[in-house]
Every structure is written in structure tokens, then in C-alpha cells.
Write a protein that holds these residues in place. Structure first.
Motif, PDB file in Angstrom:
ATOM      1  N   PRO A 156      -6.341  -8.587   0.449  1.00 30.31           N
ATOM      2  CA  PRO A 156      -6.298  -7.126   0.480  1.00 30.31           C
ATOM      3  C   PRO A 156      -5.126  -6.650   1.331  1.00 30.31           C
ATOM      4  O   PRO A 156      -4.829  -7.244   2.352  1.00 30.31           O
ATOM      5  CB  PRO A 156      -7.639  -6.742   1.110  1.00 30.31           C
ATOM      6  N   ALA A 157      -4.474  -5.605   0.886  1.00 23.83           N
ATOM      7  CA  ALA A 157      -3.265  -5.141   1.561  1.00 23.83           C
ATOM      8  C   ALA A 157      -3.601  -4.358   2.818  1.00 23.83           C
ATOM      9  O   ALA A 157      -2.798  -4.289   3.732  1.00 23.83           O
ATOM     10  CB  ALA A 157      -2.439  -4.278   0.620  1.00 23.83           C
ATOM     11  N   PRO A 168     -21.769  -7.828  -0.663  1.00 21.46           N
ATOM     12  CA  PRO A 168     -21.648  -6.801   0.386  1.00 21.46           C
ATOM     13  C   PRO A 168     -20.235  -6.777   0.950  1.00 21.46           C
ATOM     14  O   PRO A 168     -19.526  -7.782   0.868  1.00 21.46           O
ATOM     15  CB  PRO A 168     -22.642  -7.253   1.442  1.00 21.46           C
ATOM     16  N   SER A 169     -19.869  -5.663   1.541  1.00 21.30           N
ATOM     17  CA  SER A 169     -18.458  -5.519   1.898  1.00 21.30           C
ATOM     18  C   SER A 169     -18.097  -6.291   3.162  1.00 21.30           C
ATOM     19  O   SER A 169     -18.955  -6.807   3.878  1.00 21.30           O
ATOM     20  CB  SER A 169     -18.104  -4.046   2.038  1.00 21.30           C
ATOM     21  N   LEU A 222      -8.774   1.620 -12.888  1.00 19.97           N
ATOM     22  CA  LEU A 222      -8.495   2.481 -11.738  1.00 19.97           C
ATOM     23  C   LEU A 222      -9.800   2.651 -10.977  1.00 19.97           C
ATOM     24  O   LEU A 222     -10.787   3.090 -11.541  1.00 19.97           O
ATOM     25  CB  LEU A 222      -7.986   3.855 -12.185  1.00 19.97           C
ATOM     26  N   VAL A 223      -9.803   2.281  -9.713  1.00 16.93           N
ATOM     27  CA  VAL A 223     -11.052   2.316  -8.960  1.00 16.93           C
ATOM     28  C   VAL A 223     -10.829   2.961  -7.602  1.00 16.93           C
ATOM     29  O   VAL A 223      -9.724   2.917  -7.059  1.00 16.93           O
ATOM     30  CB  VAL A 223     -11.651   0.892  -8.833  1.00 16.93           C
ATOM     31  N   GLY A 224     -11.874   3.576  -7.102  1.00 17.87           N
ATOM     32  CA  GLY A 224     -11.793   4.218  -5.792  1.00 17.87           C
ATOM     33  C   GLY A 224     -13.005   5.100  -5.609  1.00 17.87           C
ATOM     34  O   GLY A 224     -13.751   5.333  -6.563  1.00 17.87           O
ATOM     35  N   VAL A 250      -8.790  -1.367   1.209  1.00 17.01           N
ATOM     36  CA  VAL A 250      -9.011  -2.266   0.074  1.00 17.01           C
ATOM     37  C   VAL A 250      -9.962  -3.388   0.485  1.00 17.01           C
ATOM     38  O   VAL A 250     -10.877  -3.745  -0.257  1.00 17.01           O
ATOM     39  CB  VAL A 250      -7.667  -2.826  -0.444  1.00 17.01           C
ATOM     40  N   ALA A 251      -9.759  -3.909   1.700  1.00 19.13           N
ATOM     41  CA  ALA A 251     -10.623  -4.992   2.183  1.00 19.13           C
ATOM     42  C   ALA A 251     -12.077  -4.551   2.208  1.00 19.13           C
ATOM     43  O   ALA A 251     -12.981  -5.284   1.814  1.00 19.13           O
ATOM     44  CB  ALA A 251     -10.170  -5.411   3.575  1.00 19.13           C
ATOM     45  N   GLY A 252     -12.294  -3.318   2.648  1.00 19.23           N
ATOM     46  CA  GLY A 252     -13.670  -2.829   2.743  1.00 19.23           C
ATOM     47  C   GLY A 252     -14.243  -2.412   1.409  1.00 19.23           C
ATOM     48  O   GLY A 252     -15.446  -2.450   1.206  1.00 19.23           O
TER      49      GLY A 252
END
Lengths: 368, 275, 289
Positions: free
Chosen positions: A227-228, A239-240, A36-38, A232-234
């Protein structure tokens, strides 16, 4: 071993205007390693603690192996947990720390001894058994905390940011060790972290949360490649991903993405899905590794050249990152370390047409 | 560099002066207590001359006065109150620090707000209460009102709150009940705080004056401070005896302080519960 | 509202089990007496004859027309105003000194703390000796004053006693506060060129404000209640120059056995302390971030 099912789970703190977790659904397969990440405050720890029974469940159902767990106390759920601050009992030796849960469950002395020694063997800390937590390093303490979970042989292992108090080198080492442990024990593990690198490297399945809502749950590579949504993409990738706003314009039967810095044709494969957005504002995203200097062969199909000015170069040894601005937005580009770029240098670059991402600025969902 | 040394000199001079002010009186007290002559206020230099010294005054305190009885009373009352205070404040402190139940905040607020109420207001009702229970001039009457002190509950609560929540949760998952968490996890890791509470209570009980002077009527129920206060009126001219008596009272708290000094200073602020 | 879980039920049971006896004791010996005090302050109640007559507010009106009551109130306030600022400042100063790098720190710390752990009866007796006509103080300074029988100096002597005993006690509170100030602040100030004295005023004093508030509150509550020292050193005299409210209550209750009257005086003292605390809260309470 066990599956964990989360059905319409709600967490509402008394007096809070909004639910911490409005409605979560998730299935954690038997023997899988789910991360679980965030960002902090996204509800990942709350979700884990609800599985553990440390947080009250306000609504919905939690099932372990098909059995409803909502009203069971933590000790009856057959789970074990490893805490961020290790939570070792400071007045007990390592042996006693590991044996404590078994003693309370009335295991025989011999069985306790067997299990503790086996766990100590797995974690390579046989010589530490008589020590007190105070006399150990952070890494050793974390091993003991994991050992305390192992001896219980629980249905589900829960990890709450177990590595965030360790220094960077040790963190990488323990990461590998926990991963190995999972392969060896074949147990169901749920792991919470705020570090997306940890999530990517460890999980069979990653669940990305934001503001209590599950954004996407998928395998690491799928998350990375598909990424949905914007978040999520970022969030995934380092690096993002870089983003820029612009407009879709129809021209000579083709679609173009246009803003004050960029202007390129959208490949036919994407044009069909994006045709509905013509004339509207849209967010374009690209990863630092899918942008190439046209002077060097890349082996990819690139968009038309776009001119950028390098602001800063950042060599990190294995590669060099170039930073440049697009409409006041700092963007990053990955290049080989032997490239000789200088600040203020102007170069022409193209985007890998296979790796263009487009998002709706209102819903922030990915549309192409 | 010279200026720095001068500063240092001034600093130590001030320090020395302060020290004299704070412990000088006790040294004066000691020299009076070993004086042979009852006339101790003549020339202070005489007090410092060894030929004038004697320990007879201490013997007199011990033999001629009901000192032994008072010592027993003080010890008995203080020990019971200290043990019970440690026990009760740990229980109540744990509840207020770690358990949630309806009315907790209100109850704790009520306890804390009562701290500003002057003790003298309690004196008359407590006395009437004890009088009705026929407990005036008894050990029970002397002991009962101070079995629990709200400040001690507060101190224990503060300490328990520094124990990481994780520890409690790990214990819950390991299968502890709340009772066991208290008994097997919280108490063993709280020895510094428990010691601090014990020391504070010991000192407070040992030195308590208002309640025993009100409730103890006859000499056989006096505590040491009450007894010495009483002596002061009886033997005002016998300063060596008086000073020997007061010095003896001071010894137990002094010894405890010197042995457990670190608990006084770190006391409850200590992070004994943190790993 | 969802049903309380087993865990919550456990908590509630244990809470009341643990709190039961302590609360009973506190109820009996703190809360019941507070209410009962208010109750008997409306009665003429003599402990010796054990007669009880309801007299309404008569105890209070009598109190307010008693000049000795007003004198005691004045003495109490004077005492508090004299003691609290000095003891607080001295405590902070001692703590600041103790927090420096000095040799034999634990010795000095103990020295300053010893008066605080000594029985008030002992320190009071000691002060009688020190401040008597032929005592050490007069001899040291070549004075002839009989401090405790002189109405002009009796209160001063008792105030000195209290300052001497409590400043070391509050020093420990300040010391804890001082140790939580990061050293880097002092280092930054030194680089900016601040002297030790400037560091004390510009960094230490503002940084320990929460502790100062706590010490002021405790000091004030303690001073308003001064009793032991009065009882031993002066018995309220000479000519009532050291009669404080607590002592006034005691004398009326346990010397003249006027329980109702004593209770009324105690209530007034409680109101006084409460109001003083309100003033403190209003003007001195540090903002919590």
C-alpha cells in the motif's frame, strides 16, 4: 474494444469551495476490468459518471480510443451503464427494456431480436423476457440491467455499485457472474464499489480514491502487499490493518520501534530506509495475519516477543479473531479456529518481520 | 377483557355517529327528492314511507328545466379543462422536476407564491379582459382561464421528483432525447399521478361556481352549479325538485370518486414510479 | 464559465418549449390580473358607462370609511378563526380513526370524503333545507330557530357547512402523513403503557406537524376567501351579518359595477391573507431538518 484515458480531469461543482475531483489521471487498458473503490463521497461515482457523460467535465480531458469525449452526450460515447437501482423502465417488459436502446439507434427488428436473445442466453433468463420488472426479484432485475448493457455491444461497460442492493449470498453469485461475463466478452469494464472485498475479487486493477484524489492504482495483490499510504493500507484488507504510534530509537547499531506497549528491533532490510527517521514519531502497521503466538511454530522470522492481553475472542468457524488493545487502540489478530484462547488471557506474540509497515504520521505516506 | 370490549363499543359508536353526520344529509336530500308532496318539512317520518315516493321530480328536472343544456355546458367545459390540465401540468411539472435551466427556481417560486393570492382579486381584471375580447357569456371565456392550474403543476412536479434519477440517466445512455424521456419514460410510468390530476381537475371544474356565475349571463351558458343556484331562487318552495336537481349534479363526481377512490387517497403521494 | 454542453442546451430548449403555453396562460389569467387589479384600484371605473378617472388612493380612503367594509373584514376574520381550528382538528381526528384497524375502512373513508367532493352549491342548498325553520335540525333537537335568517346564527350555519365539507378533504392529507409514521413508534409507546388517546396526543400530533402546518395554511387561505356558501345560503344577510370580504368585492364589482372600488377591496383582502400567512410562518412553521 477500447482504452479509456483520463487526463488532468477536474470536477468542480458550481458554488462548492473545493473541487470534487481536483486532478485525476488514469489509464484504463483495453479489455481490462478496473474497479474504482473508496468510501462514500470519495468521488468514485462522480468519476464514473463523467466517463458516462452524466456529469459535466469541468476541466481536463476524457479520451476513449484516443477520441476526445468531453462534449459528447452520453448516447454518442458508445458506453453502457448498469445502475445500482437497476433503472429498468417499469412499464416495459424485459425484452422491451433490452431492445429500447437498439430501437433508438434504428437497428433492424431482426438484429434487435438476435442480440436480445443472445444476451438472454448468456444471462440465462430466456424465460423472463415477457415479464415486467415489477414481477421480478432483485437479482433478476440486475441481470436485465446487465443484459440491457450487453445488447448494445458498447466499447466500455460502466457499473455503478450494481450489487449493493442485493443480499449477501446473491452478491457473491453475481460477482462471479460479472467476472465470467468479462472473460467472455473481453470488453473494457469500469466498476464502482465501496466494498473492498468486491474490488479485490473482481478487478484486474483497483483504483483507490479518497476525497476526489486517486491514492493508488494497481493490481489487487500489489495494493494489498504494497500500500502506498496509510489510507490504502487501512482500506484494503479485511479485517483491516492495525496501527500503532511510536518512536524510532537507535540502539547498538540497530533501530528499534518503541511505544508504551511495544518494543522490537527493526529488521536490517528495513533499517536502511528508516534510518533517517530516528527520534521521530512514526506509525507502525501490521495485518491481523502477520502476528503470531510464539508458542506455536509459524515458519516465519518473528520479532522479539511482545506481551498482549486478549480482550475478546471472535470465532467465525474457519478461523478465530482475537482482539486486544495497544495504547487504547483495538487490534486484531488472526489465529486458527482450534486454538483455545480465553478473554483476559495473556500471551506472547511476534510480528512477521517481512510484513512490517511504517508510515509518516504527517504525510501519511508509507516510508518502509 | 371487558374493558377492551367497552372501548371497542365506544369507538364504533363514535364512528357511526360521525358517519351519520357526514352522509346523513345526503340521505335526507334523497328522501326529499323522491317526495310526492311539496310540503317536505312536516313530519320527517313521512318521507320514509314508500307510498309517498315518486321519481317524477327527476323527470321534471330533466324535462321542464334547461337541465340538458346545463349538463352539456358543464360536461364540455369540464372535459376540455381536465384534458388540458393533465397535459399542461405534465409538461410544466416535468420541466420543474427534471430540467435545469437559468431562472427555474425563481419561476417556480413565483408560481407557488401566487397560490396565496385570493381568486377574488383576479375576478375583476379577468372580467374586464374577457369583456374587451368580447368573450363574456361564451364557452371560450368560461374555459380559457382554467386550462392550467398551478397546484396541478406542483402535484406533477412532486410526482416526477419521486421517479429515480437513474431511470432518466439510463434513458440518456440508451439514446433518448429529453423530449423522448418525457414522452416514452415519464408519462407512461405516471398514470397514477395523471389520474389524480385528472380527477382533481374534473371535480374542481365541475363544481366551479365563482367564474361561471360571473361570466355566464344567459341561461343557455349556465353550468350546472350556476343553474341550480339560479333554480334555488326561482323554485325555493319546490324542495323535491331542487333536491332532485342537486342530487343529479352530485352523481358524476360521486361516481368518479367511488371508482377511483384509491387515487384520491394514494393520489400523488403514491410511489408508482418507484420499482 | 464553461460553454454549456449540448445536453444543457437540449434541456433549455425543451424547458421553454414545454413551459411556453402554460406560462402564457398563467401570465394572462394570474399574473396580469394581479397587477391590473392594483392598477384599477386607483381608478373610478364604472363598467356600465365605461368611464375611467384616476382618483389616486380615493378608493382606499372610501373603503376605510365604509362601516360595511369593516364589518365584512370582521366577519371574514371571525369566520376564519371559527372554522380553521375545528376543521383541522376534526380532520386529524378522522384520519387517526381511519388509520386504526377497523372493518369497512374504505366505506367510512368514502363517507367522510363525500361532502368534500360535492359542489358547494349543492351542500349550501342542502344546508338551507336542513337548517330552515321546519328543517331536520330543528325537528331533531326540538328547536324553533330559523338559522339562516337569524343574524345570530346565520354565520354559525355557514361555518358548520364549511367544516362539514373540508374536514373530510383535509383528512386525506393527514392520512398520508399518518401512514408515514413508522408503526414501531406506536408499538414502543404501547409497550411503555400509552393508551390510544395518549398515543394520539404524544405521537400522532407531534409527528404530523408538517402536515398540520400545510392544512392550516390551506385552510386559512380558503376561509379568507369564502364566497360560494355566502352567495347561495345568505347573500350576505341578514343585516350583513354574513357579508365577507370576497362577497363584498363581488357585490361592489358586479352588482354596483364599481370596478375600481371592488379591486381596492380585493387588494386589501390579499394583504390580509398575506399578513396572516406571515404570522403562521413565524409561529407555526415546523423546522425543517
Amino acid at each position: 474494444m477500447a482504452t479509456v484515458e483520463i487526463r488532468n480531469l477536474v470536477k468542480q461543482y458550481p458554488g462548492a469551495a473545493k473541487a470534487a475531483i481536483p486532478n485525476a489521471n488514469l489509464t484504463i487498458d483495453d479489455q481490462s476490468f478496473v474497479v474504482l473503490v473508496g468510501p462514500s463521497g470519495c468521488g468514485k461515482s462522480t468519476l464514473l459518471r463523467m466517463i458516462a457523460g452524466l456529469e459535466e467535465i469541468s476541466g481536463g480531458e476524457l479520451l476513449i480510443d484516443g477520441q476526445r469525449m468531453n462534449d459528447l452526450s452520453p448516447k454518442d460515447r458508445d458506453i453502457a451503464m448498469v445502475f445500482q437501482n437497476y433503472a429498468l423502465y417499469p412499464h416495459m417488459s424485459v425484452y422491451e427494456n433490452m431492445a429500447f436502446g437498439l430501437k433508438l439507434r434504428k437497428f433492424s427488428k431482426a438484429e434487435i431480436d438476435n442480440r436480445v436473445r443472445a444476451a438472454a442466453d448468456i444471462l440465462d433468463m430466456k424465460e423472463l423476457l415477457d415479464r415486467k420488472p415489477k414481477a421480478m426479484s432483485g437479482g433478476q432485475r440486475q441481470r436485465v440491467a446487465i443484459g440491457r448493457a450487453i445488447v448494445r455491444e458498447p466499447k466500455v461497460f460502466l457499473f455503478d455499485e450494481p450489487l449493493s442492493n442485493l443480499d449477501a449470498k446473491l452478491r457473491v453469485q453475481m460477482r462471479v457472474e460479472i467476472k465470467r461475463l468479462h472473460q467472455r466478452l473481453k470488453a473494457t469494464m469500469v466498476y464502482v464499489t465501496h466494498d473492498q472485498v468486491e474490488a479485490m475479487t473482481m478487478g484486474d486493477k483497483i483504483v483507490v480514491l479518497k476525497a476526489g484524489v486517486i491514492q493508488q492504482a494497481d493490481s489487487p495483490m500489489n495494493l494489498y502487499n504494497n500500500p502506498a499510504n496509510l489510507f490504502v493500507a487501512g482500506f484494503i484488507g479485511s479485517p483491516s490493518m492495525n496501527f500503532g504510534r511510536g518512536t524510532l530509537v537507535a540502539q547498538d547499531k540497530t533501530l528499534r520501534f518503541v511505544n508504551s506497549a511495544l518494543d522490537f528491533q527493526i529488521p536490517a532490510s528495513l533499517a536502511d530506509t528508516l534510518v533517517g527517521q530516528v527520534g521521530k514519531e512514526i506509525i507502525f502497521g501490521f495485518r491481523p495475519e502477520s502476528i503470531y503466538d510464539i508458542c506455536f511454530p509459524s515458519g516465519k522470522t518473528l520479532t522479539e516477543p511482545q506481551r498482549i492481553t486478549i480482550d475478546v475472542t471472535e470465532p467465525i468457524g474457519s478461523e478465530t479473531f482475537l482482539y486486544f488493545s495497544l495504547q487504547d487502540q483495538v487490534c486484531c489478530m488472526r489465529t486458527l479456529s482450534d486454538s483455545q484462547y480465553q478473554p483476559n488471557q495473556t500471551i506472547d506474540v511476534g510480528f512477521d518481520t517481512e510484513r512490517l509497515y511504517f508510515f509518516d504520521p504527517q504525510t501519511e505516506q508509507r516510508i518502509g | 377483557m371487558k374493558r377492551l370490549q367497552f372501548q371497542k363499543f365506544i369507538f364504533y359508536a363514535v364512528l357511526l355517529l360521525m358517519t351519520t353526520v357526514y352522509i346523513g344529509p345526503f340521505i335526507y336530500q334523497f328522501f326529499i327528492s323522491i317526495s310526492q308532496s311539496k310540503d317536505v318539512f312536516g313530519d320527517p317520518v313521512k318521507l320514509l314511507q314508500p307510498p309517498n315516493w315518486t321519481f317524477q321530480n327527476y323527470a321534471n328536472v330533466w324535462v321542464d328545466l334547461p337541465f340538458k343544456q346545463w349538463l352539456f355546458n358543464s360536461l364540455f367545459i369540464t372535459l376540455v379543462q381536465t384534458i388540458m390540465n393533465v397535459f399542461f401540468s405534465a409538461l410544466a411539472g416535468f420541466v420543474f422536476a427534471r430540467l435545469t435551466f437559468p431562472g427555474r427556481k425563481f419561476l417556480f417560486g413565483l408560481l407557488i407564491s401566487s397560490l396565496t393570492v385570493p381568486v377574488i382579486i383576479l375576478l375583476v381584471p379577468k372580467f374586464i379582459f374577457m369583456n374587451n375580447l368580447r368573450l363574456v357569456n361564451t364557452y371560450a371565456g368560461l374555459i380559457l382561464p382554467n386550462l392550467i392550474t398551478i397546484t396541478n403543476i406542483f402535484l406533477m412536479k412532486q410526482f416526477f421528483e419521486t421517479i429515480p434519477k437513474d431511470l432518466e440517466e439510463a434513458a440518456l445512455i440508451d439514446g433518448c432525447s429529453y423530449f423522448r424521456i418525457f414522452w416514452q419514460i415519464f408519462l407512461p410510468v405516471s398514470t397514477p399521478a395523471l389520474a389524480a390530476v385528472a380527477i382533481y381537475t374534473f371535480q374542481g371544474s365541475w363544481n366551479e361556481f365563482l367564474w361561471p356565475v360571473t361570466l355566464a349571463i344567459t341561461s343557455d351558458k349556465f353550468t350546472l352549479p350556476v343553474g341550480v343556484g339560479f333554480l334555488k331562487n326561482q323554485f325555493q318552495s319546490d324542495w323535491p325538485l331542487l333536491m332532485a336537481g342537486t342530487l343529479l349534479i352530485t352523481l358524476p363526481t360521486l361516481c368518479i370518486f367511488l371508482v377511483f377512490q384509491r387515487y384520491f387517497v394514494q393520489g400523488v403521494a403514491a410511489s408508482g414510479g418507484k420499482e | 464559465m464553461p460553454q454549456p454542453s449540448t445536453r444543457q442546451r437540449d434541456m433549455i430548449t425543451i424547458a421553454w418549449l414545454f413551459l411556453g403555453f402554460p406560462l402564457l396562460l398563467i401570465g394572462l389569467f394570474v399574473f396580469f390580473p394581479i397587477g391590473y387589479s392594483l392598477f384599477i384600484s386607483f381608478f373610478d371605473w364604472n363598467l356600465v358607462t365605461n368611464q375611467r378617472t384616476f382618483i389616486g388612493l380615493a378608493n382606499y380612503t372610501r373603503l376605510f370609511s365604509d362601516s360595511l367594509f369593516w364589518k365584512s373584514t370582521g366577519n371574514t376574520i371571525l369566520y376564519t378563526i371559527g372554522v380553521v381550528p375545528i376543521q383541522t382538528f376534526l380532520a386529524l381526528f378522522l384520519a387517526f380513526v381511519m388509520n386504526q384497524k377497523i372493518r369497512g375502512r374504505s366505506f367510512f373513508r368514502a363517507a367522510f370524503y363525500i361532502p368534500a367532493i360535492t359542489s358547494s352549491v349543492v351542500t349550501s342548498t342542502l344546508f338551507i333545507a336542513l337548517f330552515s325553520k321546519q328543517g331536520l335540525i330543528n325537528q331533531l333537537f326540538g328547536l324553533e330557530n330559523d338559522w339562516l335568517t337569524n343574524p345570530n346564527t346565520a354565520m354559525l350555519t355557514i361555518m358548520a357547512n364549511n367544516i362539514w365539507t373540508t374536514s373530510g378533504y383535509f383528512m386525506v392529507s393527514f392520512l398520508a402523513g399518518l401512514q408515514s409514521i413508522p408503526n414501531s413508534l406506536y408499538e414502543a409507546a404501547r409497550i411503555d403503557g400509552a393508551s390510544t388517546w395518549q398515543q394520539f396526543w404524544k405521537i400522532t400530533v407531534p409527528m404530523v406537524r408538517p402536515v398540520t402546518y400545510f392544512v392550516l395554511v390551506l385552510g386559512l387561505i380558503g376561509c379568507f376567501q369564502v364566497f360560494d356558501q355566502i352567495f347561495i345560503m345568505s347573500a350576505g344577510g341578514p343585516v350583513n351579518s354574513t357579508t365577507t370580504l370576497s362577497y363584498y368585492v363581488y357585490v361592489n364589482g358586479f352588482k354596483y359595477f364599481k370596478l375600481g372600488y371592488a379591486a381596492a377591496a380585493a387588494i386589501v383582502l390579499a394583504v390580509l391573507i398575506f399578513s396572516a400567512n406571515q404570522v403562521q410562518n413565524r409561529y407555526f412553521k415546523p423546522e425543517v431538518d
